[in-house]
Write a protein that holds these residues in place. Sequence first.
Motif, PDB file in Angstrom:
ATOM      1  N   UNK A 110       2.722  64.495   7.937  1.00 53.21           N
ATOM      2  CA  UNK A 110       3.818  64.138   8.834  1.00 53.21           C
ATOM      3  C   UNK A 110       3.241  63.409  10.051  1.00 53.21           C
ATOM      4  N   UNK A 111       3.815  62.272  10.353  1.00 47.68           N
ATOM      5  CA  UNK A 111       3.387  61.468  11.497  1.00 47.68           C
ATOM      6  C   UNK A 111       4.577  60.616  11.952  1.00 47.68           C
ATOM      7  N   UNK A 112       4.444  59.983  13.082  1.00 50.60           N
ATOM      8  CA  UNK A 112       5.455  59.062  13.598  1.00 50.60           C
ATOM      9  C   UNK A 112       4.735  57.908  14.287  1.00 50.60           C
ATOM     10  N   UNK A 152       9.460  50.735   9.316  1.00 52.54           N
ATOM     11  CA  UNK A 152       8.740  50.814   8.040  1.00 52.54           C
ATOM     12  C   UNK A 152       9.738  50.831   6.886  1.00 52.54           C
ATOM     13  N   UNK A 153       9.445  50.034   5.874  1.00 52.68           N
ATOM     14  CA  UNK A 153      10.154  50.109   4.600  1.00 52.68           C
ATOM     15  C   UNK A 153       9.107  50.489   3.568  1.00 52.68           C
ATOM     16  N   UNK A 182       9.509  63.595   3.361  1.00 54.57           N
ATOM     17  CA  UNK A 182      10.047  64.393   4.458  1.00 54.57           C
ATOM     18  C   UNK A 182      10.393  63.417   5.576  1.00 54.57           C
ATOM     19  N   UNK A 183      11.691  63.348   5.907  1.00 55.66           N
ATOM     20  CA  UNK A 183      12.163  62.491   6.984  1.00 55.66           C
ATOM     21  C   UNK A 183      12.729  63.384   8.081  1.00 55.66           C
ATOM     22  N   UNK A 216       9.545  55.866  15.436  1.00 57.28           N
ATOM     23  CA  UNK A 216       9.341  57.184  16.045  1.00 57.28           C
ATOM     24  C   UNK A 216       9.956  58.353  15.282  1.00 57.28           C
ATOM     25  N   UNK A 217      10.371  58.164  14.033  1.00 56.91           N
ATOM     26  CA  UNK A 217      10.906  59.260  13.227  1.00 56.91           C
ATOM     27  C   UNK A 217       9.751  59.921  12.469  1.00 56.91           C
TER      28      UNK A 217
END
Length: 108
Positions: free
Chosen positions: A43-45, A50-51, A62-63, A81-82
């Motif tokens: 998990x990162x932001x 990004x596509x 995981x969003x 930033x998501x």
Amino acid sequence: MIVRAAEAPTVPAEPGVTRQVLGHDPELMMVRVTFQKDAVGYIHAHPHRQVTFVERGRFEFNFDGAKTMLSAGDSCFVPPDVPHGAVALEEGALIDVFTPARTDFIRA
């Protein structure tokens, strides 16, 4: 600019995950990310849009805490930033496109 996959460097990203930059300028970048089965894209932001296109394999994405499955041919958009990440349910590869380019990938 032509980028031949056989000539583009592949670098380790995380355990069982490699990254290959396939083309970029300051505003746009395309990257192939290859996963071994059960490898984790943690998990990162980041501030980039990004596509992601699933080139092959099956992934649990995981969003921002919501999980979903994506398979070959599926795609998703990740706003800036998501928090997001993925787990490879089988060996596979993703094609990520970023705007602007991820300069941290160029320096790596």
